[in-house]
Scaffold this motif. Structure first.
Motif, PDB file in Angstrom:
ATOM      1  N   ASN A   1     -15.256  -3.354  -6.395  1.00  0.00           N
ATOM      2  CA  ASN A   1     -15.651  -4.728  -6.116  1.00  0.00           C
ATOM      3  C   ASN A   1     -16.251  -4.792  -4.717  1.00  0.00           C
ATOM      4  OD1 ASN A   1     -13.425  -4.975  -4.261  1.00  0.00           O
ATOM      5  ND2 ASN A   1     -12.094  -5.362  -6.006  1.00  0.00           N
ATOM      6  N   LYS A   2     -16.419  -5.986  -4.184  1.00  0.00           N
ATOM      7  CA  LYS A   2     -17.085  -6.115  -2.886  1.00  0.00           C
ATOM      8  C   LYS A   2     -16.238  -5.616  -1.723  1.00  0.00           C
ATOM      9  CE  LYS A   2     -20.365  -9.791  -3.851  1.00  0.00           C
ATOM     10  NZ  LYS A   2     -20.808 -11.151  -3.509  1.00  0.00           N
ATOM     11  N   THR A   3     -14.929  -5.491  -1.922  1.00  0.00           N
ATOM     12  CA  THR A   3     -14.083  -5.042  -0.824  1.00  0.00           C
ATOM     13  C   THR A   3     -13.895  -3.535  -0.795  1.00  0.00           C
ATOM     14  OG1 THR A   3     -12.064  -5.354  -2.126  1.00  0.00           O
ATOM     15  CG2 THR A   3     -12.803  -7.217  -0.793  1.00  0.00           C
ATOM     16  N   VAL A   4     -13.802  -2.918  -1.969  1.00  0.00           N
ATOM     17  CA  VAL A   4     -13.405  -1.515  -1.994  1.00  0.00           C
ATOM     18  C   VAL A   4     -13.789  -0.870  -3.325  1.00  0.00           C
ATOM     19  CG1 VAL A   4     -11.091  -1.916  -2.978  1.00  0.00           C
ATOM     20  CG2 VAL A   4     -11.435  -0.001  -1.415  1.00  0.00           C
ATOM     21  N   GLN A   5     -13.996   0.435  -3.266  1.00  0.00           N
ATOM     22  CA  GLN A   5     -14.020   1.257  -4.470  1.00  0.00           C
ATOM     23  C   GLN A   5     -12.735   2.067  -4.395  1.00  0.00           C
ATOM     24  OE1 GLN A   5     -17.368   3.865  -4.909  1.00  0.00           O
ATOM     25  NE2 GLN A   5     -16.882   4.365  -7.015  1.00  0.00           N
ATOM     26  N   ALA A   6     -11.935   2.003  -5.453  1.00  0.00           N
ATOM     27  CA  ALA A   6     -10.617   2.635  -5.393  1.00  0.00           C
ATOM     28  C   ALA A   6     -10.252   3.236  -6.738  1.00  0.00           C
ATOM     29  CB  ALA A   6      -9.564   1.608  -4.970  1.00  0.00           C
ATOM     30  N   ALA A   7      -9.236   4.084  -6.701  1.00  0.00           N
ATOM     31  CA  ALA A   7      -8.749   4.720  -7.921  1.00  0.00           C
ATOM     32  C   ALA A   7      -7.239   4.867  -7.829  1.00  0.00           C
ATOM     33  CB  ALA A   7      -9.399   6.082  -8.112  1.00  0.00           C
TER      34      ALA A   7
ATOM     35  N   TYR B   1      -6.378   6.167  -4.112  1.00  0.00           N
ATOM     36  CA  TYR B   1      -7.560   6.630  -3.381  1.00  0.00           C
ATOM     37  C   TYR B   1      -8.431   5.419  -3.062  1.00  0.00           C
ATOM     38  CZ  TYR B   1      -6.838  11.540  -4.804  1.00  0.00           C
ATOM     39  OH  TYR B   1      -6.354  12.810  -4.990  1.00  0.00           O
ATOM     40  N   VAL B   2      -9.007   5.386  -1.859  1.00  0.00           N
ATOM     41  CA  VAL B   2      -9.870   4.253  -1.509  1.00  0.00           C
ATOM     42  C   VAL B   2     -11.118   4.705  -0.764  1.00  0.00           C
ATOM     43  CG1 VAL B   2      -7.969   2.586  -1.389  1.00  0.00           C
ATOM     44  CG2 VAL B   2      -8.705   3.757   0.676  1.00  0.00           C
ATOM     45  N   LYS B   3     -12.149   3.897  -0.934  1.00  0.00           N
ATOM     46  CA  LYS B   3     -13.367   3.994  -0.138  1.00  0.00           C
ATOM     47  C   LYS B   3     -13.782   2.549   0.148  1.00  0.00           C
ATOM     48  CE  LYS B   3     -16.676   7.018  -1.089  1.00  0.00           C
ATOM     49  NZ  LYS B   3     -17.884   7.625  -1.703  1.00  0.00           N
ATOM     50  N   PRO B   4     -13.394   2.024   1.339  1.00  0.00           N
ATOM     51  CA  PRO B   4     -13.714   0.628   1.641  1.00  0.00           C
ATOM     52  C   PRO B   4     -15.223   0.398   1.695  1.00  0.00           C
ATOM     53  CG  PRO B   4     -12.064   1.475   3.164  1.00  0.00           C
ATOM     54  CD  PRO B   4     -12.608   2.649   2.397  1.00  0.00           C
ATOM     55  N   ASN B   5     -15.656  -0.790   1.289  1.00  0.00           N
ATOM     56  CA  ASN B   5     -17.066  -1.160   1.347  1.00  0.00           C
ATOM     57  C   ASN B   5     -17.362  -1.813   2.695  1.00  0.00           C
ATOM     58  OD1 ASN B   5     -17.810  -0.222  -1.206  1.00  0.00           O
ATOM     59  ND2 ASN B   5     -17.126  -2.096  -2.197  1.00  0.00           N
ATOM     60  N   GLY B   6     -17.881  -1.031   3.626  1.00  0.00           N
ATOM     61  CA  GLY B   6     -18.293  -1.536   4.936  1.00  0.00           C
ATOM     62  C   GLY B   6     -17.132  -1.971   5.812  1.00  0.00           C
ATOM     63  N   TYR B   7     -17.484  -2.693   6.892  1.00  0.00           N
ATOM     64  CA  TYR B   7     -16.475  -3.143   7.852  1.00  0.00           C
ATOM     65  C   TYR B   7     -15.520  -4.147   7.229  1.00  0.00           C
ATOM     66  CZ  TYR B   7     -19.153  -0.783  11.461  1.00  0.00           C
ATOM     67  OH  TYR B   7     -19.786   0.164  12.207  1.00  0.00           O
TER      68      TYR B   7
ATOM     69  N   TYR C   1     -10.200  -5.574   5.308  1.00  0.00           N
ATOM     70  CA  TYR C   1      -9.400  -6.034   4.169  1.00  0.00           C
ATOM     71  C   TYR C   1      -8.240  -5.072   3.908  1.00  0.00           C
ATOM     72  CZ  TYR C   1      -8.208  -6.942  -0.719  1.00  0.00           C
ATOM     73  OH  TYR C   1      -7.534  -7.194  -1.877  1.00  0.00           O
ATOM     74  N   MET C   2      -8.517  -3.768   3.886  1.00  0.00           N
ATOM     75  CA  MET C   2      -7.470  -2.780   3.634  1.00  0.00           C
ATOM     76  C   MET C   2      -6.414  -2.804   4.745  1.00  0.00           C
ATOM     77  SD  MET C   2      -8.017  -1.491   0.717  1.00  0.00           S
ATOM     78  CE  MET C   2      -6.731  -0.250   0.782  1.00  0.00           C
ATOM     79  N   LEU C   3      -6.849  -3.018   5.980  1.00  0.00           N
ATOM     80  CA  LEU C   3      -5.925  -3.085   7.109  1.00  0.00           C
ATOM     81  C   LEU C   3      -5.024  -4.320   7.000  1.00  0.00           C
ATOM     82  CD1 LEU C   3      -5.200  -1.632   9.762  1.00  0.00           C
ATOM     83  CD2 LEU C   3      -6.831  -3.141  10.905  1.00  0.00           C
ATOM     84  N   ILE C   4      -5.604  -5.452   6.623  1.00  0.00           N
ATOM     85  CA  ILE C   4      -4.834  -6.704   6.518  1.00  0.00           C
ATOM     86  C   ILE C   4      -3.791  -6.626   5.410  1.00  0.00           C
ATOM     87  CG2 ILE C   4      -5.014  -9.149   5.859  1.00  0.00           C
ATOM     88  CD1 ILE C   4      -7.689  -9.185   7.406  1.00  0.00           C
TER      89      ILE C   4
END
Length: 194
Positions: A130-136, A155-161, A166-169
């Protein structure tokens, strides 16, 4: 309980070939004791059942509802694709290329916004984008001294800053509310069905 990343990465799983450019966000051992005859599909079905249960009540359920509401308001889910869709960059497409499988022969299924990438005898992988992250979410069956256990790895790959923020929050909410509640629900669901 949380486990070290090496407990996951030393296993001979297919996921290592697919997601070497993702970071491992969390690795957990599920609080269930499984037999040799129990399949990874049994583990996945129990997880889906547990997610459904905690999504309805309690603080974890309220967090899921808040996340879904925010996703609708800010259109975070707009990039999520239908289950049968394969496009360049998605994990399912990587898997198809790795295994030389035609897209129409890829496994079907999943739950909620998660799409099934593959299901093998000792592991299963689901993805979300989605707009926040690509994850598995990876589930693995691990042989121990006397029986088997099950691991769940995110597993995660955040989408941009914004994705990184978002992942930090959400990290403290995941670690102190969602995961403890989810693991208890997995344990309860497993006991009820096995």
């Amino acid at each position: 309980m949380r486990i070290s990343i090496s407990s996951h990465s030393t296993q001979p799983w297919k996921v290592h070939q697919l997601l070497n450019d993702f970071r491992i966000e969390d690795a957990w051992q599920l609080p269930i004791s499984i037999k040799e005859s129990d399949s990874i599909d049994d583990v996945l079905s129990t997880f889906v059942l547990a997610i459904g249960q905690i999504g309805k009540t309690g603080l974890a359920g309220q967090l899921f509802k808040l996340r879904n509401w925010l996703g609708r308001v800010f259109h975070w889910e707009e990039e999520a694709l239908p289950r049968e869709t394969v496009k360049p960059g998605l994990i399912k497409n990587r898997y198809a290329k790795l295994e030389k499988i035609a897209p129409e022969n890829l496994p079907k299924g999943g739950f909620d916004h998660f799409n099934l990438v593959y299901q093998l005898p000792t592991e299963s992988l689901l993805e979300i984008e989605n707009k926040t992250v690509q994850a598995a979410v990876h589930f693995g069956k691990v042989k121990s001294e006397n029986n088997y256990s099950a691991q769940m790895t995110i597993y995660v790959k955040p989408n941009g800053y914004f994705g990184q923020l978002y992942m930090l929050i959400i990290k403290p909410f995941r670690h102190f509310i969602v995961y403890p509640t989810l693991l208890k629900a997995v344990d309860k669901a497993w006991r009820c069905t096995h």
